[in-house]
Design a protein around this motif. Structure first.
Motif, PDB file in Angstrom:
ATOM      1  N   ILE A 168      45.201  79.220  36.848  1.00  0.00           N
ATOM      2  CA  ILE A 168      44.928  79.513  38.247  1.00  0.00           C
ATOM      3  C   ILE A 168      44.450  78.274  38.992  1.00  0.00           C
ATOM      4  O   ILE A 168      43.512  77.601  38.549  1.00  0.00           O
ATOM      5  N   ASP A 169      45.091  77.983  40.115  1.00  0.00           N
ATOM      6  CA  ASP A 169      44.657  76.898  40.996  1.00  0.00           C
ATOM      7  C   ASP A 169      43.688  77.479  42.021  1.00  0.00           C
ATOM      8  O   ASP A 169      44.097  78.152  42.965  1.00  0.00           O
ATOM      9  N   GLU A 170      42.401  77.245  41.801  1.00  0.00           N
ATOM     10  CA  GLU A 170      41.378  77.835  42.670  1.00  0.00           C
ATOM     11  C   GLU A 170      41.307  77.179  44.047  1.00  0.00           C
ATOM     12  O   GLU A 170      40.577  77.649  44.922  1.00  0.00           O
ATOM     13  N   SER A 171      42.077  76.108  44.264  1.00  0.00           N
ATOM     14  CA  SER A 171      42.037  75.430  45.565  1.00  0.00           C
ATOM     15  C   SER A 171      42.886  76.146  46.620  1.00  0.00           C
ATOM     16  O   SER A 171      42.882  75.742  47.783  1.00  0.00           O
ATOM     17  N   THR A 172      43.623  77.197  46.230  1.00  0.00           N
ATOM     18  CA  THR A 172      44.509  77.898  47.171  1.00  0.00           C
ATOM     19  C   THR A 172      44.205  79.398  47.155  1.00  0.00           C
ATOM     20  O   THR A 172      45.050  80.207  46.759  1.00  0.00           O
ATOM     21  N   PRO A 173      43.035  79.807  47.611  1.00  0.00           N
ATOM     22  CA  PRO A 173      42.639  81.218  47.475  1.00  0.00           C
ATOM     23  C   PRO A 173      43.524  82.184  48.250  1.00  0.00           C
ATOM     24  O   PRO A 173      43.768  83.300  47.770  1.00  0.00           O
ATOM     25  N   ALA A 177      45.696  85.125  46.528  1.00  0.00           N
ATOM     26  CA  ALA A 177      45.492  86.535  46.860  1.00  0.00           C
ATOM     27  C   ALA A 177      46.805  87.204  47.256  1.00  0.00           C
ATOM     28  O   ALA A 177      47.082  88.347  46.858  1.00  0.00           O
ATOM     29  N   ALA A 178      47.624  86.500  48.045  1.00  0.00           N
ATOM     30  CA  ALA A 178      48.906  87.074  48.456  1.00  0.00           C
ATOM     31  C   ALA A 178      49.823  87.271  47.259  1.00  0.00           C
ATOM     32  O   ALA A 178      50.489  88.313  47.127  1.00  0.00           O
ATOM     33  N   GLU A 179      49.873  86.281  46.384  1.00  0.00           N
ATOM     34  CA  GLU A 179      50.725  86.393  45.192  1.00  0.00           C
ATOM     35  C   GLU A 179      50.267  87.546  44.318  1.00  0.00           C
ATOM     36  O   GLU A 179      51.087  88.330  43.809  1.00  0.00           O
ATOM     37  N   ARG A 180      48.969  87.664  44.123  1.00  0.00           N
ATOM     38  CA  ARG A 180      48.447  88.724  43.257  1.00  0.00           C
ATOM     39  C   ARG A 180      48.745  90.098  43.848  1.00  0.00           C
ATOM     40  O   ARG A 180      49.156  91.025  43.120  1.00  0.00           O
ATOM     41  N   ALA A 181      48.574  90.255  45.163  1.00  0.00           N
ATOM     42  CA  ALA A 181      48.842  91.549  45.802  1.00  0.00           C
ATOM     43  C   ALA A 181      50.315  91.923  45.665  1.00  0.00           C
ATOM     44  O   ALA A 181      50.650  93.081  45.362  1.00  0.00           O
ATOM     45  N   HIS A 182      51.199  90.948  45.874  1.00  0.00           N
ATOM     46  CA  HIS A 182      52.631  91.227  45.744  1.00  0.00           C
ATOM     47  C   HIS A 182      52.985  91.583  44.306  1.00  0.00           C
ATOM     48  O   HIS A 182      53.725  92.547  44.050  1.00  0.00           O
ATOM     49  N   PRO A 255      54.130  81.216  40.456  1.00  0.00           N
ATOM     50  CA  PRO A 255      52.980  81.229  41.366  1.00  0.00           C
ATOM     51  C   PRO A 255      51.634  81.429  40.682  1.00  0.00           C
ATOM     52  O   PRO A 255      50.602  81.038  41.214  1.00  0.00           O
ATOM     53  N   SER A 256      51.615  82.020  39.482  1.00  0.00           N
ATOM     54  CA  SER A 256      50.334  82.290  38.818  1.00  0.00           C
ATOM     55  C   SER A 256      50.201  81.643  37.450  1.00  0.00           C
ATOM     56  O   SER A 256      49.093  81.536  36.932  1.00  0.00           O
TER      57      SER A 256
END
Length: 264
Positions: A168-173, A177-182, A255-256
């Protein structure tokens, strides 16, 4: 999946005689693909890089091997390869040993990667490649750093290590979040169509006479799921370089997730 007999393996005795290990292997793959629809793509890139750096007859260590998913794809693509799978999970190792029974190219070892002496259980002193996928996030960063240091002397000069996992790249919250929701919306639609999740799959394993006892033991070891970390691909590359590898970088990303390669 309505039952172990229809989508996994049906056992006829407690020692696994009559169990359809291929069906259990396929069932595990489908369960994992529910979480990672690009799972085969990362395996393809991983084996492409094995061929590029270690040839078509490599000696491979399948690290935290589970049911032997990497070993299965390795031996189908490279018939002259040999593989050592190492894991602690008694249920997944039962499936692996059943699936590869009679194949001298595949050996499976029970060992805890947090045990400093785990390498002494291996049948070979060195390997051309060490491969792992979706497994080392079960370790926290400290034990994982220690493990990376243990891998360097296991590899021949020019040998390759690859880890495909949640990174996980924590610099792009907001992107995260959008990727995880999708991703979770897609997973829920598949769930509605009958896909099994982690808990469902293990519930079925517990019902199979050949897997009930090893499944009970794996819950004693891990509980529902181990509590590890998912640092960034850059953290993995940097830590591998600090451990003594000559080169390290991501060679595939989603993306993840990412596939990080390190060369000795």
């Amino acid at each position: 999946m309505t039952g172990a007999g229809t989508d996994a393996g049906t056992a006829t005795s407690e020692n696994g005689a009559g169990t359809d290990w291929q069906a259990w292997q396929d069932s595990w793959d489908r369960q994992q693909e529910w979480y990672m629809p690009d799972r085969e793509e990362r395996f393809r890139v991983m084996l492409d890089m094995v061929e590029a750096l270690a040839g078509t007859a490599p000696r491979v260590l399948d690290l935290a091997c589970g049911t032997g998913s990497i070993t299965d794809r390795l031996l189908k693509r490279f018939p002259e390869a040999v593989s050592t799978g190492v894991d602690l999970d008694p249920a997944l190792l039962t499936i692996a040993r059943g699936h590869f029974a009679g194949d001298p190219r595949a050996t499976f070892v029970t060992a805890d990667l947090k045990d400093p002496e785990w390498v002494t259980r291996l049948p070979y002193a060195s390997y051309d490649a060490v491969l792992t996928a979706t497994a080392l996030h079960w370790l926290h960063s400290g034990p994982l750093t220690t493990l990376y240091g243990q891998l360097v002397p296991l590899l021949r000069t020019g040998g390759v290590f690859m880890n495909a996992d949640h990174m996980i790249d924590e610099s792009t919250p907001r992107i995260n979040a959008a990727e995880r929701a999708h991703r979770h919306a897609v997973m829920e639609r598949a769930r509605g169509a009958g896909a099994l999740d982690w808990a469902d799959w293990w519930a079925l394993a517990a019902q199979d006479p050949a897997l009930a006892e090893p499944t009970a033991r794996r819950y004693e070891i891990y509980g529902e799921h181990a509590d590890g970390d998912a640092p960034s691909a850059e953290w993995h590359a940097r830590t591998l370089l600090e451990a003594g590898f000559a080169e390290a970088r991501p060679v595939w990303r989603s993306p993840s997730d990412a596939l990080v390669l390190a060369l000795k």
